[in-house]
Write a protein that holds these residues in place. Structure first.
Motif, PDB file in Angstrom:
ATOM      1  N   PHE A  15      15.259-102.203 -10.446  1.00 43.93           N
ATOM      2  CA  PHE A  15      15.663-103.319 -11.301  1.00 43.93           C
ATOM      3  C   PHE A  15      16.631-102.827 -12.364  1.00 43.93           C
ATOM      4  O   PHE A  15      16.433-101.766 -12.962  1.00 43.93           O
ATOM      5  CB  PHE A  15      14.461-103.909 -12.056  1.00 43.93           C
ATOM      6  N   ASP A  16      17.640-103.621 -12.639  1.00 46.17           N
ATOM      7  CA  ASP A  16      18.374-103.515 -13.901  1.00 46.17           C
ATOM      8  C   ASP A  16      17.446-104.030 -14.997  1.00 46.17           C
ATOM      9  O   ASP A  16      16.421-104.663 -14.705  1.00 46.17           O
ATOM     10  CB  ASP A  16      19.648-104.354 -13.806  1.00 46.17           C
ATOM     11  N   LEU A  17      17.781-103.795 -16.260  1.00 45.10           N
ATOM     12  CA  LEU A  17      16.919-104.242 -17.359  1.00 45.10           C
ATOM     13  C   LEU A  17      17.465-105.492 -18.040  1.00 45.10           C
ATOM     14  O   LEU A  17      16.904-106.583 -17.900  1.00 45.10           O
ATOM     15  CB  LEU A  17      16.750-103.122 -18.394  1.00 45.10           C
ATOM     16  N   ASP A  18      18.570-105.358 -18.770  1.00 43.51           N
ATOM     17  CA  ASP A  18      19.089-106.464 -19.576  1.00 43.51           C
ATOM     18  C   ASP A  18      19.526-107.633 -18.710  1.00 43.51           C
ATOM     19  O   ASP A  18      20.341-107.486 -17.794  1.00 43.51           O
ATOM     20  CB  ASP A  18      20.280-106.006 -20.430  1.00 43.51           C
ATOM     21  N   MET A  19      18.976-108.799 -18.988  1.00 46.89           N
ATOM     22  CA  MET A  19      19.279-110.057 -18.318  1.00 46.89           C
ATOM     23  C   MET A  19      18.876-110.076 -16.846  1.00 46.89           C
ATOM     24  O   MET A  19      19.271-110.966 -16.104  1.00 46.89           O
ATOM     25  CB  MET A  19      20.756-110.432 -18.481  1.00 46.89           C
ATOM     26  N   THR A  20      18.083-109.080 -16.444  1.00 48.23           N
ATOM     27  CA  THR A  20      17.467-109.076 -15.114  1.00 48.23           C
ATOM     28  C   THR A  20      15.957-109.160 -15.271  1.00 48.23           C
ATOM     29  O   THR A  20      15.335-110.122 -14.834  1.00 48.23           O
ATOM     30  CB  THR A  20      17.865-107.818 -14.319  1.00 48.23           C
ATOM     31  N   LEU A  21      15.362-108.170 -15.920  1.00 42.81           N
ATOM     32  CA  LEU A  21      13.935-108.228 -16.250  1.00 42.81           C
ATOM     33  C   LEU A  21      13.695-108.917 -17.588  1.00 42.81           C
ATOM     34  O   LEU A  21      12.693-109.620 -17.753  1.00 42.81           O
ATOM     35  CB  LEU A  21      13.338-106.820 -16.303  1.00 42.81           C
ATOM     36  N   VAL A  22      14.592-108.697 -18.550  1.00 47.32           N
ATOM     37  CA  VAL A  22      14.371-109.223 -19.899  1.00 47.32           C
ATOM     38  C   VAL A  22      15.581-109.997 -20.395  1.00 47.32           C
ATOM     39  O   VAL A  22      16.731-109.707 -20.029  1.00 47.32           O
ATOM     40  CB  VAL A  22      14.049-108.088 -20.912  1.00 47.32           C
ATOM     41  N   ASP A  23      15.296-110.988 -21.238  1.00 47.52           N
ATOM     42  CA  ASP A  23      16.346-111.720 -21.948  1.00 47.52           C
ATOM     43  C   ASP A  23      16.578-111.006 -23.270  1.00 47.52           C
ATOM     44  O   ASP A  23      15.819-111.162 -24.224  1.00 47.52           O
ATOM     45  CB  ASP A  23      15.923-113.169 -22.183  1.00 47.52           C
ATOM     46  N   SER A  24      17.622-110.221 -23.308  1.00 50.54           N
ATOM     47  CA  SER A  24      17.947-109.400 -24.480  1.00 50.54           C
ATOM     48  C   SER A  24      19.204-109.887 -25.181  1.00 50.54           C
ATOM     49  O   SER A  24      19.755-109.197 -26.044  1.00 50.54           O
ATOM     50  CB  SER A  24      18.131-107.940 -24.039  1.00 50.54           C
ATOM     51  N   ARG A  25      19.646-111.075 -24.817  1.00 50.07           N
ATOM     52  CA  ARG A  25      20.939-111.569 -25.299  1.00 50.07           C
ATOM     53  C   ARG A  25      21.009-111.627 -26.821  1.00 50.07           C
ATOM     54  O   ARG A  25      21.957-111.125 -27.431  1.00 50.07           O
ATOM     55  CB  ARG A  25      21.214-112.948 -24.707  1.00 50.07           C
ATOM     56  N   GLN A  26      20.012-112.236 -27.452  1.00 47.60           N
ATOM     57  CA  GLN A  26      20.081-112.410 -28.900  1.00 47.60           C
ATOM     58  C   GLN A  26      20.164-111.079 -29.625  1.00 47.60           C
ATOM     59  O   GLN A  26      21.003-110.889 -30.518  1.00 47.60           O
ATOM     60  CB  GLN A  26      18.862-113.192 -29.398  1.00 47.60           C
ATOM     61  N   GLY A  27      19.300-110.148 -29.239  1.00 45.55           N
ATOM     62  CA  GLY A  27      19.282-108.855 -29.919  1.00 45.55           C
ATOM     63  C   GLY A  27      20.569-108.086 -29.737  1.00 45.55           C
ATOM     64  O   GLY A  27      21.089-107.476 -30.689  1.00 45.55           O
ATOM     65  N   ILE A  28      21.100-108.091 -28.525  1.00 43.30           N
ATOM     66  CA  ILE A  28      22.345-107.357 -28.262  1.00 43.30           C
ATOM     67  C   ILE A  28      23.500-107.961 -29.040  1.00 43.30           C
ATOM     68  O   ILE A  28      24.265-107.242 -29.705  1.00 43.30           O
ATOM     69  CB  ILE A  28      22.649-107.350 -26.760  1.00 43.30           C
ATOM     70  N   VAL A  29      23.637-109.263 -28.976  1.00 39.76           N
ATOM     71  CA  VAL A  29      24.750-109.922 -29.676  1.00 39.76           C
ATOM     72  C   VAL A  29      24.648-109.708 -31.181  1.00 39.76           C
ATOM     73  O   VAL A  29      25.639-109.363 -31.842  1.00 39.76           O
ATOM     74  CB  VAL A  29      24.788-111.425 -29.333  1.00 39.76           C
ATOM     75  N   ASP A  30      23.453-109.896 -31.737  1.00 39.81           N
ATOM     76  CA  ASP A  30      23.287-109.725 -33.188  1.00 39.81           C
ATOM     77  C   ASP A  30      23.620-108.303 -33.625  1.00 39.81           C
ATOM     78  O   ASP A  30      24.313-108.098 -34.639  1.00 39.81           O
ATOM     79  CB  ASP A  30      21.857-110.069 -33.603  1.00 39.81           C
ATOM     80  N   CYS A  31      23.153-107.317 -32.878  1.00 43.49           N
ATOM     81  CA  CYS A  31      23.414-105.924 -33.254  1.00 43.49           C
ATOM     82  C   CYS A  31      24.885-105.566 -33.086  1.00 43.49           C
ATOM     83  O   CYS A  31      25.453-104.842 -33.918  1.00 43.49           O
ATOM     84  CB  CYS A  31      22.540-104.984 -32.422  1.00 43.49           C
ATOM     85  N   MET A  32      25.514-106.063 -32.038  1.00 39.88           N
ATOM     86  CA  MET A  32      26.945-105.818 -31.868  1.00 39.88           C
ATOM     87  C   MET A  32      27.740-106.450 -32.999  1.00 39.88           C
ATOM     88  O   MET A  32      28.662-105.823 -33.554  1.00 39.88           O
ATOM     89  CB  MET A  32      27.402-106.375 -30.522  1.00 39.88           C
ATOM     90  N   GLN A  33      27.384-107.669 -33.356  1.00 40.08           N
ATOM     91  CA  GLN A  33      28.115-108.332 -34.433  1.00 40.08           C
ATOM     92  C   GLN A  33      27.956-107.589 -35.753  1.00 40.08           C
ATOM     93  O   GLN A  33      28.935-107.427 -36.495  1.00 40.08           O
ATOM     94  CB  GLN A  33      27.638-109.780 -34.561  1.00 40.08           C
ATOM     95  N   ARG A  34      26.751-107.128 -36.067  1.00 36.41           N
ATOM     96  CA  ARG A  34      26.556-106.372 -37.313  1.00 36.41           C
ATOM     97  C   ARG A  34      27.339-105.063 -37.284  1.00 36.41           C
ATOM     98  O   ARG A  34      27.969-104.674 -38.282  1.00 36.41           O
ATOM     99  CB  ARG A  34      25.068-106.099 -37.540  1.00 36.41           C
ATOM    100  N   THR A  35      27.282-104.361 -36.166  1.00 40.21           N
ATOM    101  CA  THR A  35      27.981-103.084 -36.054  1.00 40.21           C
ATOM    102  C   THR A  35      29.489-103.265 -36.229  1.00 40.21           C
ATOM    103  O   THR A  35      30.146-102.480 -36.929  1.00 40.21           O
ATOM    104  CB  THR A  35      27.692-102.440 -34.690  1.00 40.21           C
ATOM    105  N   LEU A  36      30.033-104.287 -35.617  1.00 39.81           N
ATOM    106  CA  LEU A  36      31.468-104.538 -35.731  1.00 39.81           C
ATOM    107  C   LEU A  36      31.844-105.053 -37.116  1.00 39.81           C
ATOM    108  O   LEU A  36      32.882-104.673 -37.678  1.00 39.81           O
ATOM    109  CB  LEU A  36      31.906-105.535 -34.655  1.00 39.81           C
ATOM    110  N   ARG A  37      30.985-105.911 -37.684  1.00 42.85           N
ATOM    111  CA  ARG A  37      31.290-106.508 -38.981  1.00 42.85           C
ATOM    112  C   ARG A  37      31.420-105.448 -40.067  1.00 42.85           C
ATOM    113  O   ARG A  37      32.269-105.568 -40.964  1.00 42.85           O
ATOM    114  CB  ARG A  37      30.198-107.519 -39.352  1.00 42.85           C
TER     115      ARG A  37
END
Length: 215
Positions: A15-37
Motif C-alpha cells: 500500500f501507498d500511505l497518503d490518500m491511499t490508506l489515510v486521508d492526510s490532505r489537511q495536515g499536508i496542506v497546512d504544513c506546506m502552507q506554513r513552511t512556505l509562508r
C-alpha cells in the motif's frame, strides 16, 4: 474464512500511505502552507493538492529557490509530526481491507514517499499495523521493496504507484481517493481502479494472484 482459500505465502499486498490508506490532505496542506509562508511564499490548497504523494523536496522546489529547499524540508517534517498527525484519518475501507489480508494469513507492506518517522507516527495514530514499512521512496524506486518482499499487488492513488507496480511486475491497483483520476491511473498502468478500498475486500484472490499474464 479466508485461511482455507488463500495461501499466506502468496498474499503480500503493498500500500501507498497518503490518500491511499489515510486521508492526510489537511495536515499536508497546512504544513506546506506554513513552511512556505515563513519564506514569503503563498500557495493555495488547489496548487498543493495535486502534489500530495510526490517527494517533499521536489514539491518544495516548485516554490522555493534551491538553496532554501533542504532547510524548508527540515522545518516541514518537524511541523508535520507536531501538527499533522492528529488530523489524519483512515480512508473508507482501509481497516477492513488490512484486517481481511491479515485474516487470510497474508502480509501488509506499506511503501511511502513520506519519511519513515512520519509514516510510523501516522500508522500508530490510525491504528494500522503493517508487517513491513518502508519510507522515502517514490515512483519506480518503490519497486525495490515490492520485489524484495515478494508483493503480489501494490495499491496506490498516484500514477507513480502504478509505475512502481509495473516495474516490480505486480498487480497495479489504483484508488481514486487521491488527486489522480481513474483515467490517469489506467493510463499509468493500473490493472484495476476502485473508488475505495472496501471494494477490494471480496477480491483477495485477485490481489494474491499477482500481475495479469497479459500485462
Amino acid at each position: 474464512m479466508y485461511d482455507a482459500v488463500y495461501d499466506a505465502d502468496r498474499l503480500v499486498v503493498g500500500f501507498d500511505l497518503d490518500m491511499t490508506l489515510v486521508d492526510s490532505r489537511q495536515g499536508i496542506v497546512d504544513c506546506m502552507q506554513r513552511t512556505l509562508r515563513t519564506r514569503g511564499v503563498t500557495a493555495t490548497e488547489q496548487q498543493l493538492w495535486p502534489l500530495i504523494g510526490a517527494p517533499l523536496l521536489d514539491n518544495l522546489a516548485l516554490f522555493l529557490p534551491d538553496d532554501q529547499v533542504e532547510d524548508a524540508a527540515t522545518d516541514y517534517r518537524a511541523d508535520y509530526l507536531v501538527q499533522a498527525i492528529e488530523v489524519t484519518v483512515l480512508l473508507p475501507g482501509a481497516r477492513d481491507l488490512v484486517d481481511a489480508i491479515h485474516a487470510a494469513g497474508g502480509k501488509v507492506l506499506v511503501v511511502s514517499a513520506k519519511n519513515p518517522a512520519a509514516v510510523q507516527a501516522v500508522l500508530e495514530h490510525v491504528g494500522i499495523t503493517p508487517d513491513i514499512v518502508v519510507g522515502d521512496l517514490f515512483g519506480h524506486d518503490k519497486a525495490g521493496p515490492l520485489s524484495e518482499h515478494h508483493a503480489t499487488a501494490y495499491i496506490g492513488d498516484h500514477s507513480g504507484d502504478m509505475h512502481a507496480a509495473g516495474t516490480a511486475g505486480v498487480r497495479a491497483v489504483g484508488v481514486t481517493t487521491g488527486p489522480t483520476d481513474a483515467a490517469a491511473l489506467l493510463a499509468a498502468g493500473a490493472d484495476v481502479v476502485v473508488d475505495d478500498l472496501a471494494e477490494l475486500v471480496p477480491r483477495l484472490a485477485d490481489l494474491a494472484a499477482g500481475a495479469p499474464a497479459a500485462k
